[in-house]
Design a protein around this motif. Structure first.
Motif, mmCIF file in Angstrom:
data_model
loop_
_atom_site.group_PDB
_atom_site.id
_atom_site.type_symbol
_atom_site.label_atom_id
_atom_site.label_comp_id
_atom_site.label_asym_id
_atom_site.label_seq_id
_atom_site.Cartn_x
_atom_site.Cartn_y
_atom_site.Cartn_z
ATOM 1 N N VAL A 1 0.846 -1.191 0.000
ATOM 2 C CA VAL A 1 0.000 0.000 0.000
ATOM 3 C C VAL A 1 0.882 1.243 0.000
ATOM 4 N N GLN A 2 0.612 2.150 -0.933
ATOM 5 C CA GLN A 2 1.330 3.426 -0.973
ATOM 6 C C GLN A 2 0.743 4.359 0.080
ATOM 7 N N VAL A 3 1.594 4.815 0.999
ATOM 8 C CA VAL A 3 1.139 5.775 2.002
ATOM 9 C C VAL A 3 1.917 7.074 1.847
ATOM 10 N N PHE A 4 1.336 8.145 2.384
ATOM 11 C CA PHE A 4 1.979 9.453 2.343
ATOM 12 C C PHE A 4 1.595 10.217 3.604
ATOM 13 N N GLY A 5 2.588 10.820 4.208
ATOM 14 C CA GLY A 5 2.331 11.661 5.368
ATOM 15 C C GLY A 5 2.961 13.020 5.187
ATOM 16 N N ASP A 6 2.520 13.998 5.993
ATOM 17 C CA ASP A 6 3.146 15.318 5.948
ATOM 18 C C ASP A 6 3.541 15.730 7.361
ATOM 19 N N THR A 7 4.086 16.916 7.490
ATOM 20 C CA THR A 7 4.554 17.402 8.798
ATOM 21 C C THR A 7 3.456 18.097 9.583
ATOM 22 N N HIS A 8 2.224 18.002 9.085
ATOM 23 C CA HIS A 8 1.091 18.618 9.768
ATOM 24 C C HIS A 8 0.183 17.570 10.411
ATOM 25 N N GLY A 9 0.666 16.334 10.457
ATOM 26 C CA GLY A 9 -0.105 15.268 11.094
ATOM 27 C C GLY A 9 -1.065 14.542 10.181
ATOM 28 N N ASN A 10 -1.022 14.842 8.898
ATOM 29 C CA ASN A 10 -1.923 14.170 7.948
ATOM 30 C C ASN A 10 -1.267 12.914 7.374
ATOM 31 N N ALA A 11 -2.067 11.912 7.118
ATOM 32 C CA ALA A 11 -1.581 10.686 6.473
ATOM 33 C C ALA A 11 -2.707 10.098 5.634
ATOM 34 N N VAL A 12 -2.363 9.655 4.415
ATOM 35 C CA VAL A 12 -3.349 9.047 3.519
ATOM 36 C C VAL A 12 -2.718 7.834 2.852
ATOM 37 N N HIS A 13 -3.549 7.028 2.243
ATOM 38 C CA HIS A 13 -3.068 5.965 1.363
ATOM 39 C C HIS A 13 -3.497 6.283 -0.055
ATOM 40 N N LEU A 14 -2.749 5.773 -1.012
ATOM 41 C CA LEU A 14 -3.097 5.911 -2.422
ATOM 42 C C LEU A 14 -3.348 4.524 -3.017
ATOM 43 N N PHE A 15 -4.008 3.685 -2.205
ATOM 44 C CA PHE A 15 -4.457 2.360 -2.609
ATOM 45 C C PHE A 15 -3.284 1.378 -2.735
ATOM 46 N N GLU A 16 -3.620 0.203 -3.222
ATOM 47 C CA GLU A 16 -2.653 -0.893 -3.169
ATOM 48 C C GLU A 16 -2.054 -1.198 -4.534
ATOM 49 N N ARG A 17 -0.959 -1.927 -4.476
ATOM 50 C CA ARG A 17 -0.326 -2.510 -5.668
ATOM 51 C C ARG A 17 -0.145 -4.002 -5.412
ATOM 52 N N ASP A 18 -0.108 -4.765 -6.486
ATOM 53 C CA ASP A 18 0.204 -6.191 -6.384
ATOM 54 C C ASP A 18 1.555 -6.421 -7.051
ATOM 55 N N CYS A 19 2.479 -6.984 -6.299
ATOM 56 C CA CYS A 19 3.834 -7.232 -6.810
ATOM 57 C C CYS A 19 4.169 -8.721 -6.707
ATOM 58 N N SER A 20 3.185 -9.562 -6.989
ATOM 59 C CA SER A 20 3.356 -10.995 -6.792
ATOM 60 C C SER A 20 4.238 -11.659 -7.842
ATOM 61 N N LEU A 21 4.326 -11.086 -9.050
ATOM 62 C CA LEU A 21 5.171 -11.697 -10.067
ATOM 63 C C LEU A 21 6.631 -11.374 -9.765
ATOM 64 N N GLN A 22 7.302 -12.346 -9.179
ATOM 65 C CA GLN A 22 8.670 -12.170 -8.720
ATOM 66 C C GLN A 22 9.528 -13.336 -9.197
ATOM 67 N N ARG A 23 10.808 -13.060 -9.282
ATOM 68 C CA ARG A 23 11.787 -14.100 -9.571
ATOM 69 C C ARG A 23 12.921 -13.966 -8.565
ATOM 70 N N ARG A 24 13.077 -14.997 -7.754
ATOM 71 C CA ARG A 24 14.090 -14.973 -6.692
ATOM 72 C C ARG A 24 13.928 -13.753 -5.805
ATOM 73 N N HIS A 25 12.691 -13.491 -5.410
ATOM 74 C CA HIS A 25 12.323 -12.399 -4.505
ATOM 75 C C HIS A 25 12.511 -11.017 -5.120
ATOM 76 N N GLN A 26 12.790 -10.946 -6.424
ATOM 77 C CA GLN A 26 12.911 -9.662 -7.099
ATOM 78 C C GLN A 26 11.668 -9.451 -7.965
ATOM 79 N N LYS A 27 11.073 -8.261 -7.866
ATOM 80 C CA LYS A 27 9.841 -7.986 -8.596
ATOM 81 C C LYS A 27 10.088 -7.918 -10.113
ATOM 82 N N VAL A 28 9.135 -8.451 -10.873
ATOM 83 C CA VAL A 28 9.227 -8.475 -12.330
ATOM 84 C C VAL A 28 8.134 -7.620 -12.959
ATOM 85 N N ILE A 29 6.879 -7.878 -12.583
ATOM 86 C CA ILE A 29 5.737 -7.086 -13.050
ATOM 87 C C ILE A 29 4.930 -6.655 -11.834
#
Length: 619
Positions: free
Chosen positions: A211-239
């Motif tokens: 999940v992509q998150v973002f915070g600022d110095t004013h106490g705000n925090a949001v998410h920008l939804f999720e990503r799927d990184c399941s296509l991996q080779r030897r623990h390295q992301k491919v797609i």
């Protein structure tokens, strides 16, 4: 807004940061090693400083040199990109101590999330679900073994300070635990200077959700939804893709809310990613998705989040670092369409994906999608750094369309003489199981036999090469009469030396050919095939090793001295070709029978055209 920015990185991510900084009117400074002096990111910056020789420890990892460059150029801020010093708390503190703005996570947050055991303990306290496991201080082999037994096999031994797939061992039963522990500790000590480990339940059908998150110095925090990184080779992301396939609204809300709690637990500011592992054996369910770790930096795959949310995450980083509040509230963020990213690497799938280095004599990347590239044609891939050439990023209305678009983009890549994984990426994106959402982190390993190109040159590719050898331009007078035969059907077959063998093919259109010096290279389906007409054999004729008699040059057949089915001996004259006002006799390469005869008196033929085939006598 920050007035000037030094980018403490190289290649693709440096260019990515430069692009946004330039749009915002920020003066940019690049730092580079001597071997990188000619790369695009150096030329595109307003100012550039060489900080040392090629080894990263003497340039991109040398904190003193980078800070000295910042002082010398009057930089107001430093952006570390990803990799190198991006998650180095000491460097973050040194930047701030020098009176500069650090465009990255707070040093305290980097430290809090840098050690997996401490990070998980903090997440548990914040109510974030974590994978069942052992995070304790007692590191004795006996205690670790007992905890593994209690969790239940299979388990995963992970280095506390690990990353990048290092310091990880899967253990399937108790008898293998001791050896795996010793091996994991040795690797952890060598890679991270810390041999402590934690034990986790090994998930048999794992999906990598972040999940992509973002915070600022004013106490705000949001998410920008999720990503799927399941296509991996030897623990390295491919797609990577966004959003995650099969993620329903309820599960998304649960996981993304947990990610925001995780960010708030460390007073996070800037861009960060909360990584989760999901047991997808029964689909994605909120009660089967657990926290793994936090990456306290911008991620390589951030473009897919930008695509589905319509944001510029580097701009967000610069604004937050300048003291501004987050550009959007949570209720102003939504998902539009589907995005995928593939990492185009200079590596050879045929040799176990070993890096492929050298000059990029020919480089053509897709122009109808977003491409974040670190190199141009004429640059070189060196052995000193990560061999990523570019990231191919697509956005479409739905997942099926995005997968098709990515497969087509990867298939259109042309690189020579450096080898790439483009054909492999095209196969991955077009695979029926991938398109059908039947994925997990073992997908590539499980389907390697159909995903990794086997070196076979398709008939279509051979035909395209043949078309070049016979000069497929219809205005060419030699090509126009190729295969013309009196009182017989035309025969246009041509011999091609390609893929380590001589193949006979009918010329067809397809693929793209580049003439690179004296070398012809055919590009098709993401692969590159150098090819040529077979070399003329002994005895005054061109002959493939299988007995194919080929026209050695364009010319006119003046005589055919054998018929199909005739017995011939080695050196016997078969066909006489007139070219350049000279006659050349084509001879049989061995004793045998005329099994195939295409030559006809008076016919005009092009170079490499099959005229006859001699079937060798059995020994």
């Amino acid at each position: 807004m920050i007035e000037s920015l030094l980018i403490a990185n190289r290649g693709e991510i440096a260019r990515r940061i430069l692009r946004t900084a330039r749009r915002l009117g920020v003066r940019t400074i690049a730092v580079h090693s001597d071997v990188d002096a000619g790369l695009p990111f150096v030329a595109e910056a307003d100012q550039a400083v060489c900080i040392g020789p090629a080894p990263a420890r003497e340039s991109y990892l040398d904190q003193a040199k980078i800070l000295a460059a910042a002082r010398a150029t009057g930089a107001a801020a430093i952006h570390p990109g990803y990799g190198f010093l991006s998650e180095n708390a000491e460097f973050a503190e040194a930047v701030v101590a020098a009176g500069l703005v650090w465009v990255g996570a707070p040093a305290a947050a980097i430290r809090a999330m840098g050690l997996k055991d401490a990070a998980k303990a903090r997440m548990i306290a914040a109510g974030v679900p974590v994978t069942p496991g052992y995070l304790g201080e007692d590191q004795s082999p006996e205690r670790l073994r007992a905890e593994a037994d209690a969790i239940g096999y299979p388990v995963l031994i992970k280095a506390v300070a690990g990353g990048g797939g290092k310091g990880m061992r899967r253990v399937d039963d108790a008898s293998a635990f001791a050896d795996a522990l010793d091996s994991c500790r040795r690797e952890a000590a060598a890679s991270f200077g810390d041999d402590r480990v934690l034990i986790e339940k090994y998930i048999l059908s794992p999906r990598h959700i972040e999940v992509q998150v973002f915070g600022d110095t004013h106490g705000n925090a949001v998410h920008l939804f999720e990503r799927d990184c399941s296509l991996q080779r030897r623990h390295q992301k491919v797609i990577e893709e966004a959003p995650a396939p099969g993620m329903d609204a309820e599960t998304r809300a649960s996981v993304c809310d947990a990610a925001v709690r995780a960010a708030r637990a460390v007073d996070y500011a800037g861009a960060g990613t909360i990584e989760f592992i999901a047991d997808a054996s029964d689909g994605l369910r909120a009660d089967r998705i657990w926290f793994m770790e936090m990456n306290t930096r911008l991620q390589v795959e951030h473009p897919v989040t930008e695509a589905i949310t319509g944001t510029d995450l580097v701009e967000w980083q610069l604004r937050v670092a300048s003291g501004e509040p987050l550009p959007k509230r949570q209720d102003e963020l939504s998902i539009t369409g589907w995005a995928m990213e593939a990492r185009l690497y200079a590596e050879n799938p045929a040799t176990g994906f070993l890096p492929s280095t050298g000059p990029l004599t020919h480089l053509h990347l897709p122009t109808d999608i977003r491409v974040d590239a670190g190199v141009r044609q004429g640059d070189a891939v060196t052995p000193h750094y990560d061999p990523m050439i570019a990231k191919l990023i697509v956005h479409a209305p739905n997942r099926a369309a995005a997968a098709a678009k990515l497969a087509a983009a990867a298939a259109s890549v042309q690189v020579w003489p450096v080898r790439t994984n483009a054909a492999f990426l095209a196969r991955c994106a077009g695979d029926p199981d991938f398109v059908g959402q039947r994925i997990d982190t073992g997908f590539i390993e499980r389907h390697a036999d159909r995903l990794v190109p086997d070196g076979h040159v398709s008939d279509a590719a051979v035909g395209a090469a043949a078309a070049v050898l016979v000069r497929a331009d219809p205005t060419d007078p030699w090509r126009a009469l190729t295969g013309f035969r009196l009182n017989a059907a035309p025969d246009d077959r041509v011999a091609v030396s390609i893929g380590g063998a001589t193949r006979i093919a009918t010329p067809v259109t397809g693929g793209t050919v580049a003439q690179l010096g004296r070398e012809r290279v055919l590009f098709a389906d993401g692969e590159a095939f150098p090819f040529a007409a077979p070399v003329a054999g002994q005895g005054g004729g061109a002959s493939a090793g299988d007995g194919a008699i080929l026209s050695p040059m364009p010319g006119r057949i003046v005589a055919v001295e054998v018929a199909a089915g005739d017995r011939v001996t080695a050196g016997q004259r078969l066909v006489v070709l007139e070219a350049m006002k000279m006659e050349q006799a084509l001879l049989s390469p061995f004793d045998g029978m005329v099994a195939d005869l295409s030559a006809a008196p008076g016919a005009q033929v092009a170079e490499g055209v099959l005229l006859a085939r001699i079937e060798k006598d059995a020994a």
